[in-house]
Design a protein around this motif. Structure first.
Motif, PDB file in Angstrom:
ATOM      1  N   ARG A 132       0.835  -1.212   0.000  1.00  0.00           N
ATOM      2  CA  ARG A 132       0.000   0.000   0.000  1.00  0.00           C
ATOM      3  C   ARG A 132       0.861   1.251   0.000  1.00  0.00           C
ATOM      4  O   ARG A 132       0.562   2.213  -0.717  1.00  0.00           O
ATOM      5  N   PRO A 167     -10.072   0.638   0.744  1.00  0.00           N
ATOM      6  CA  PRO A 167     -10.803  -0.627   0.913  1.00  0.00           C
ATOM      7  C   PRO A 167     -10.660  -1.218   2.307  1.00  0.00           C
ATOM      8  O   PRO A 167     -11.622  -1.767   2.856  1.00  0.00           O
ATOM      9  N   GLU A 168      -9.454  -1.130   2.882  1.00  0.00           N
ATOM     10  CA  GLU A 168      -9.206  -1.708   4.199  1.00  0.00           C
ATOM     11  C   GLU A 168      -9.199  -0.639   5.290  1.00  0.00           C
ATOM     12  O   GLU A 168      -8.693  -0.855   6.390  1.00  0.00           O
ATOM     13  N   ARG A 200     -13.338   2.732   9.881  1.00  0.00           N
ATOM     14  CA  ARG A 200     -14.716   3.216   9.769  1.00  0.00           C
ATOM     15  C   ARG A 200     -15.234   3.745  11.106  1.00  0.00           C
ATOM     16  O   ARG A 200     -16.424   4.020  11.250  1.00  0.00           O
ATOM     17  N   GLU A 218      -6.778   6.279  -3.214  1.00  0.00           N
ATOM     18  CA  GLU A 218      -7.420   5.076  -2.697  1.00  0.00           C
ATOM     19  C   GLU A 218      -8.438   4.523  -3.686  1.00  0.00           C
ATOM     20  O   GLU A 218      -8.627   3.302  -3.783  1.00  0.00           O
ATOM     21  N   ASN A 219      -9.086   5.402  -4.431  1.00  0.00           N
ATOM     22  CA  ASN A 219     -10.035   4.931  -5.433  1.00  0.00           C
ATOM     23  C   ASN A 219      -9.311   4.170  -6.544  1.00  0.00           C
ATOM     24  O   ASN A 219      -9.815   3.178  -7.075  1.00  0.00           O
ATOM     25  N   ARG A 230      -6.844   2.348  -6.125  1.00  0.00           N
ATOM     26  CA  ARG A 230      -6.469   1.042  -5.579  1.00  0.00           C
ATOM     27  C   ARG A 230      -7.647   0.078  -5.512  1.00  0.00           C
ATOM     28  O   ARG A 230      -7.444  -1.128  -5.275  1.00  0.00           O
ATOM     29  N   ARG A 231      -8.847   0.574  -5.714  1.00  0.00           N
ATOM     30  CA  ARG A 231     -10.033  -0.278  -5.632  1.00  0.00           C
ATOM     31  C   ARG A 231     -10.236  -1.032  -6.941  1.00  0.00           C
ATOM     32  O   ARG A 231      -9.884  -0.552  -8.021  1.00  0.00           O
ATOM     33  N   GLU A 232     -10.815  -2.214  -6.852  1.00  0.00           N
ATOM     34  CA  GLU A 232     -11.131  -2.958  -8.071  1.00  0.00           C
ATOM     35  C   GLU A 232     -12.214  -2.257  -8.874  1.00  0.00           C
ATOM     36  O   GLU A 232     -12.219  -2.290 -10.102  1.00  0.00           O
ATOM     37  N   GLN A 233     -13.138  -1.615  -8.163  1.00  0.00           N
ATOM     38  CA  GLN A 233     -14.171  -0.821  -8.816  1.00  0.00           C
ATOM     39  C   GLN A 233     -14.008   0.629  -8.363  1.00  0.00           C
ATOM     40  O   GLN A 233     -14.031   0.914  -7.175  1.00  0.00           O
ATOM     41  N   ASP A 244     -15.488   3.292  -7.521  1.00  0.00           N
ATOM     42  CA  ASP A 244     -16.844   3.731  -7.207  1.00  0.00           C
ATOM     43  C   ASP A 244     -16.894   4.929  -6.266  1.00  0.00           C
ATOM     44  O   ASP A 244     -17.942   5.260  -5.746  1.00  0.00           O
ATOM     45  N   TYR A 245     -15.756   5.585  -6.019  1.00  0.00           N
ATOM     46  CA  TYR A 245     -15.751   6.803  -5.214  1.00  0.00           C
ATOM     47  C   TYR A 245     -15.182   7.992  -5.986  1.00  0.00           C
ATOM     48  O   TYR A 245     -14.773   8.987  -5.395  1.00  0.00           O
TER      49      TYR A 245
END
Length: 363
Positions: free
Chosen positions: A5, A157-158, A161, A220-221, A223-226, A228-229
């Protein structure tokens, strides 16, 4: 996983620099030119003091990285540049060290290469007092940064929250360490309300770190598979907006986020910052040309900053906060909505300057 990361962050941050050469809200800040305001260069000092901190220059290499072999080499090169130019420097988040002490050298290399420099350790707002002390002790740090990154954590993703305990933890860290604490955002800005709260928590300095530089929501977006942000790319307040919003809060502030050149540093200081921090541009410079290239760039910036202060008649960085500035465009609308009086900024030199003071320069 953490090392991967960290390497991803460096790669994506460097790639973003290609897109950051154009307009940002620093361009909405313009100095009123007074043609006889200038002083002699020998009268100008770049030294700055704020929140119990003294720096020889109002510029720092801000928090970037650490935690992997590759990022340890980057930290080495950054520390060499800091040593040779005298600028303070911050590590990236030391969370990786708390989870795996074997990566300690990727952070301690900064102190090894820069034994007498001003170094800031960096932790997140979930750190315990014990870990905050460990970070400071590991680096023999002169200050501690606590970064706030709710938006980054949300897109990661990780990511975390749970944010409700951040403020109480900051208060405990402030009381539990023996060095000044600087709380900084990671690129989305600190509002006036947040600054008031930080002041109440005992924080010495706040780094507003506004929108305009490295975008960690985008990183970070990526790094996501989708992806979506992607709709969050414009989230937050710009650095100039945060600085203007901070007037009257009572806590010293730093300007980072979107600083592209010495004029942006000057603008940040004129809007009330005590110092400016740069990350993304300095990262790209050291990746492209090593410490020699970064040393050359920082040295040039410091020389140009002193030259501009000479032309403006500001003997010190604090003196820039008395120069007349115009607030334009969208930044002016932000000020109108937030109740910031921009007219006084355009004429503030009149309130203190006599003819004799004008000829003598701004303290």
């Amino acid at each position: 996983m953490i090392a991967n990361r960290k390497d991803d962050h460096v790669r994506f941050a460097a790639e973003q620099q290609r897109d950051l050469g154009g307009y940002n809200q620093f361009d909405d800040v313009s100095f009123v030119h007074h043609a006889l305001a200038g002083i002699d260069r020998s009268e100008v000092s770049l030294a700055t003091r704020f929140g119990g901190i003294e720096w020889p220059v109002p510029l720092c290499i801000n928090a970037m990285t650490g935690g992997s072999v590759k990022t340890g080499l980057i930290n080495r090169d950054l520390a060499i540049a800091a040593r040779e130019t005298g600028v303070p420097i911050a590590t990236g988040s030391m969370s990786a060290y708390f989870k795996d002490e074997s990566v300690a050298d990727t952070f301690t290399v900064m102190r090894r290469e820069n034994p007498d420099g001003f170094i800031m350790a960096n932790v997140n707002a979930t750190a315990s007092v014990e870990n905050a002390r460990r970070a400071v002790d590991l680096l023999r740090a002169d200050a501690l940064q606590i970064h706030l990154n709710t938006v980054q954590e949300t897109v990661m993703p990780e990511g975390d929250r749970s944010f409700g305990e951040w403020a109480p933890r900051i208060e405990k860290i402030v009381a539990g360490v023996d060095v000044p604490v600087i709380v900084k955002e990671v690129g989305f800005g600190l509002s006036r309300e947040t600054l008031f709260l930080l002041h109440e928590l005992g924080v010495r300095v706040a780094d507003v770190s506004g929108r305009g530089g490295t975008n960690f929501a985008r990183i970070e977006n990526d790094r996501r598979e989708q992806a979506d942000y992607s709709f969050l790319e414009g989230w937050g307040q710009s650095t100039p907006a945060c600085l203007l919003d901070a007037h009257g809060v009572g806590i010293p502030v730093m300007a980072s986020g979107g600083v592209r050149n010495p004029l942006d540093v000057l603008r940040g200081l004129a809007l009330g910052a005590s110092a400016a921090g740069v990350s993304g541009l300095f990262l790209k410079t050291v990746l492209d040309g090593g410490p020699t290239a970064l040393i050359s760039l920082i040295s040039l910036w410091l020389d140009q900053l002193a030259a501009l202060m000479t032309a403006l008649g500001a003997r010190t960085p604090a003196g820039l906060a008395r120069c007349d500035v115009l607030i334009l465009g969208g930044l002016r609308q932000f000020c109108a909505d937030r109740g910031v009086n921009t007219r006084r900024l355009a004429t503030r030199s009149r309130s203190y300057r006599t003819i004799h003071e004008s000829l003598g320069g701004i303290e």
